[in-house]
Design a protein around this motif. Structure first.
Motif, PDB file in Angstrom:
ATOM      1  N   SER A  66       0.816  -1.219   0.000  1.00  0.00           N
ATOM      2  CA  SER A  66       0.000   0.000   0.000  1.00  0.00           C
ATOM      3  C   SER A  66       0.845   1.263   0.000  1.00  0.00           C
ATOM      4  N   TYR A  67       2.170   1.125   0.052  1.00  0.00           N
ATOM      5  CA  TYR A  67       3.056   2.291   0.130  1.00  0.00           C
ATOM      6  C   TYR A  67       3.829   2.459  -1.177  1.00  0.00           C
ATOM      7  N   HIS A  68       4.123   3.717  -1.501  1.00  0.00           N
ATOM      8  CA  HIS A  68       4.877   4.021  -2.720  1.00  0.00           C
ATOM      9  C   HIS A  68       6.230   4.639  -2.410  1.00  0.00           C
ATOM     10  N   ASP A  69       6.573   4.744  -1.149  1.00  0.00           N
ATOM     11  CA  ASP A  69       7.861   5.280  -0.726  1.00  0.00           C
ATOM     12  C   ASP A  69       8.734   4.121  -0.261  1.00  0.00           C
ATOM     13  N   ARG A  70       9.956   4.040  -0.801  1.00  0.00           N
ATOM     14  CA  ARG A  70      10.822   2.896  -0.492  1.00  0.00           C
ATOM     15  C   ARG A  70      11.120   2.777   0.989  1.00  0.00           C
ATOM     16  N   GLN A  98       9.283   5.509 -11.147  1.00  0.00           N
ATOM     17  CA  GLN A  98      10.077   6.646 -10.691  1.00  0.00           C
ATOM     18  C   GLN A  98      11.301   6.905 -11.563  1.00  0.00           C
ATOM     19  N   LYS A  99      11.534   6.063 -12.560  1.00  0.00           N
ATOM     20  CA  LYS A  99      12.756   6.175 -13.349  1.00  0.00           C
ATOM     21  C   LYS A  99      12.504   6.786 -14.722  1.00  0.00           C
ATOM     22  N   ASP A 100      13.450   7.572 -15.187  1.00  0.00           N
ATOM     23  CA  ASP A 100      13.437   8.132 -16.526  1.00  0.00           C
ATOM     24  C   ASP A 100      13.762   7.024 -17.528  1.00  0.00           C
ATOM     25  N   LYS A 101      12.970   6.916 -18.595  1.00  0.00           N
ATOM     26  CA  LYS A 101      13.128   5.799 -19.532  1.00  0.00           C
ATOM     27  C   LYS A 101      14.437   5.865 -20.307  1.00  0.00           C
ATOM     28  N   LEU A 102      14.924   7.045 -20.616  1.00  0.00           N
ATOM     29  CA  LEU A 102      16.140   7.171 -21.416  1.00  0.00           C
ATOM     30  C   LEU A 102      17.387   6.824 -20.623  1.00  0.00           C
ATOM     31  N   THR A 103      17.494   7.366 -19.412  1.00  0.00           N
ATOM     32  CA  THR A 103      18.738   7.248 -18.640  1.00  0.00           C
ATOM     33  C   THR A 103      18.678   6.247 -17.503  1.00  0.00           C
ATOM     34  N   GLY A 104      17.475   5.882 -17.059  1.00  0.00           N
ATOM     35  CA  GLY A 104      17.360   5.021 -15.886  1.00  0.00           C
ATOM     36  C   GLY A 104      17.526   5.759 -14.578  1.00  0.00           C
ATOM     37  N   LEU A 105      17.716   7.086 -14.635  1.00  0.00           N
ATOM     38  CA  LEU A 105      17.815   7.889 -13.419  1.00  0.00           C
ATOM     39  C   LEU A 105      16.416   8.148 -12.867  1.00  0.00           C
ATOM     40  N   PHE A 106      16.337   8.611 -11.613  1.00  0.00           N
ATOM     41  CA  PHE A 106      15.055   9.027 -11.074  1.00  0.00           C
ATOM     42  C   PHE A 106      14.508  10.177 -11.912  1.00  0.00           C
ATOM     43  N   ASN A 107      13.182  10.227 -12.061  1.00  0.00           N
ATOM     44  CA  ASN A 107      12.591  11.282 -12.877  1.00  0.00           C
ATOM     45  C   ASN A 107      12.216  12.499 -12.037  1.00  0.00           C
ATOM     46  N   ARG A 108      11.793  13.540 -12.721  1.00  0.00           N
ATOM     47  CA  ARG A 108      11.516  14.822 -12.073  1.00  0.00           C
ATOM     48  C   ARG A 108      10.372  14.729 -11.071  1.00  0.00           C
ATOM     49  N   GLU A 109       9.407  13.839 -11.356  1.00  0.00           N
ATOM     50  CA  GLU A 109       8.227  13.744 -10.503  1.00  0.00           C
ATOM     51  C   GLU A 109       8.565  13.313  -9.078  1.00  0.00           C
ATOM     52  N   THR A 110       9.660  12.572  -8.922  1.00  0.00           N
ATOM     53  CA  THR A 110      10.033  12.091  -7.593  1.00  0.00           C
ATOM     54  C   THR A 110      10.870  13.108  -6.815  1.00  0.00           C
ATOM     55  N   LEU A 111      11.347  14.141  -7.503  1.00  0.00           N
ATOM     56  CA  LEU A 111      12.286  15.072  -6.870  1.00  0.00           C
ATOM     57  C   LEU A 111      11.626  15.944  -5.813  1.00  0.00           C
ATOM     58  N   ASP A 112      10.472  16.514  -6.116  1.00  0.00           N
ATOM     59  CA  ASP A 112       9.794  17.395  -5.155  1.00  0.00           C
ATOM     60  C   ASP A 112       9.529  16.678  -3.834  1.00  0.00           C
ATOM     61  N   ASN A 113       9.102  15.419  -3.934  1.00  0.00           N
ATOM     62  CA  ASN A 113       8.811  14.638  -2.731  1.00  0.00           C
ATOM     63  C   ASN A 113      10.073  14.445  -1.895  1.00  0.00           C
ATOM     64  N   GLU A 114      11.197  14.169  -2.552  1.00  0.00           N
ATOM     65  CA  GLU A 114      12.455  13.967  -1.834  1.00  0.00           C
ATOM     66  C   GLU A 114      12.909  15.254  -1.150  1.00  0.00           C
ATOM     67  N   ILE A 115      12.823  16.374  -1.858  1.00  0.00           N
ATOM     68  CA  ILE A 115      13.234  17.656  -1.265  1.00  0.00           C
ATOM     69  C   ILE A 115      12.347  17.993  -0.074  1.00  0.00           C
ATOM     70  N   THR A 116      11.043  17.765  -0.214  1.00  0.00           N
ATOM     71  CA  THR A 116      10.107  18.049   0.885  1.00  0.00           C
ATOM     72  C   THR A 116      10.475  17.233   2.118  1.00  0.00           C
ATOM     73  N   LYS A 117      10.766  15.940   1.931  1.00  0.00           N
ATOM     74  CA  LYS A 117      11.138  15.091   3.068  1.00  0.00           C
ATOM     75  C   LYS A 117      12.396  15.611   3.756  1.00  0.00           C
ATOM     76  N   ILE A 118      13.360  16.056   2.960  1.00  0.00           N
ATOM     77  CA  ILE A 118      14.611  16.575   3.549  1.00  0.00           C
ATOM     78  C   ILE A 118      14.347  17.859   4.321  1.00  0.00           C
ATOM     79  N   LEU A 119      13.553  18.757   3.750  1.00  0.00           N
ATOM     80  CA  LEU A 119      13.239  20.013   4.429  1.00  0.00           C
ATOM     81  C   LEU A 119      12.535  19.759   5.758  1.00  0.00           C
ATOM     82  N   VAL A 120      11.589  18.823   5.764  1.00  0.00           N
ATOM     83  CA  VAL A 120      10.876  18.492   7.001  1.00  0.00           C
ATOM     84  C   VAL A 120      11.840  17.875   8.013  1.00  0.00           C
ATOM     85  N   ARG A 121      12.685  16.958   7.539  1.00  0.00           N
ATOM     86  CA  ARG A 121      13.625  16.277   8.429  1.00  0.00           C
ATOM     87  C   ARG A 121      14.638  17.266   9.017  1.00  0.00           C
TER      88      ARG A 121
END
Length: 352
Positions: A17-21, A156-179
């Protein structure tokens, strides 16, 4: 259906039920601890580096209390005194049991990805040797975890490069700011010292842009431009970024790296290594490709867009002052070379 079967199904439903690793890992340990109460549960990431396996602690459960590396980044460097048993399980690709001096058992289970590669190991410290049925159940739960994690990462991955995509970035920054905001409020050393902190872990975000990329596309075509993007992405992931740092494709020829460093100088050295490795690489047909980087500490900004905006301002400065450079927004601000982002209005100069 008996109560145990219902309980297992309920726990599996919770895991998926969770989407966060990080939350997924905590849910996995919570489920296992409920089904097999034990004194100690630990989940390790397994990485292969130059033919050797490296471990980093992702989460642990002791006496029912579960902590993940997301909540305590120092877990990532913690070393296990059970490494011999763990590495034996990895080598044999099978469960390993060892007894302790106080009559307990340490059981190690490898977790396999879709390609049959061990990407994690689970350590359970218990009073009883698990039965064959228990072992099969634990393996089954680890397979659910592995398959669901693969599905999450695919979205969560970009199809061309296999890197994380832009959609996951805001969530990560928010978690860091809160932490970081939580740590800051708890550990202020003085009411008159509004920026001092006593904890060591700091997060830094760098916006990275390939220099003169439009010229590359114009001269060699978009397919070759895509190859350059893929090569730059691989360079950033191979040898210059630590396992727990995150790399994103932000869009087009632009990337974002989120890393941990104790201070600005250490962050600068890491971003410089990235810049130098790309500049030193021999790219087919064009020989050299360079990148420009602007970075900032992720701390106390009002929103993720403010963090990106500050790093982007430092990148804009690098682009306008020769390219192939790394600049810190905070340093540029201290030196009076840029204005606060809220006061900046750029013209229509094409730098990218």
């Amino acid at each position: 259906m008996n109560h145990n079967s219902i309980r297992i199904i309920d726990n599996l439903a919770e895991i998926t039920s969770y989407h966060d690793r990080h939350v997924l890992e905590k849910s996995l340990l919570k489920t296992l601890n409920e089904l097999f109460p034990s004194q100690d549960l630990r989940l390790f990431r397994v990485r292969e580096n130059s033919g050797a396996h490296e471990l980093s602690l992702l989460a642990f459960c002791v006496n029912g209390v579960i902590v993940s590396s997301d909540e305590n980044p120092r877990l990532m460097t913690e070393q296990s005194d059970l490494s011999e048993t763990i590495f034996k399980a990895i080598k044999n690709a099978d469960v390993e049991l060892t007894s302790t001096e106080n009559g307990k058992w340490n059981v190690v289970y490898p977790a396999f990805d879709a390609n049959g590669v061990i990407f994690a190991v689970l350590l359970i410290s218990t009073d009883l040797v698990p039965s064959n049925g228990d072992q099969r159940l634990i393996y089954g739960i680890l397979r659910v975890y592995s398959n669901y994690l693969a599905l999450i990462e695919k979205t969560q991955k970009d199809k061309l490069t296999g890197l994380f995509n832009r959609e996951t970035l805001d969530n990560e920054i928010t978690k860091i700011l809160v932490r970081q905001g939580s740590h800051f409020s708890e550990q202020l050393t003085s009411p008159n010292d509004s920026r001092r902190r006593t904890f060591a872990v700091k997060y830094w975000l760098g916006v990275i842009d390939i220099d003169n990329f439009k010229t590359i596309n114009d001269n060699f075509g978009h397919l070759y431009g895509d190859e350059v993007i893929i090569l730059v992405a691989r360079l950033m992931k191979s040898g210059v970024i630590r396992d727990d740092d995150l790399v994103y494709r932000y869009g087009g020829e632009e990337f974002v790296v989120v890393l941990k460093a104790p201070d600005e100088e250490d962050a600068m050295r890491t971003f410089e290594r990235i810049r130098e490795m790309v500049a030193a690489h021999d790219f087919p047909q064009i020989n050299q490709v360079t990148i420009s980087i602007g970075f900032v500490e992720v701390f106390a900004q009002p929103s993720p867009s403010d963090v990106i905006g500050e790093a982007d301002e430092a990148l804009y400065y690098a682009k306008g002052n020769g390219r192939n450079q790394v600049h810190s927004y905070s340093r540029l601000l201290r030196e009076g070379k840029v204005k606060p982002v809220s006061q900046v209005v750029h013209g229509d100069i094409e730098l990218f």
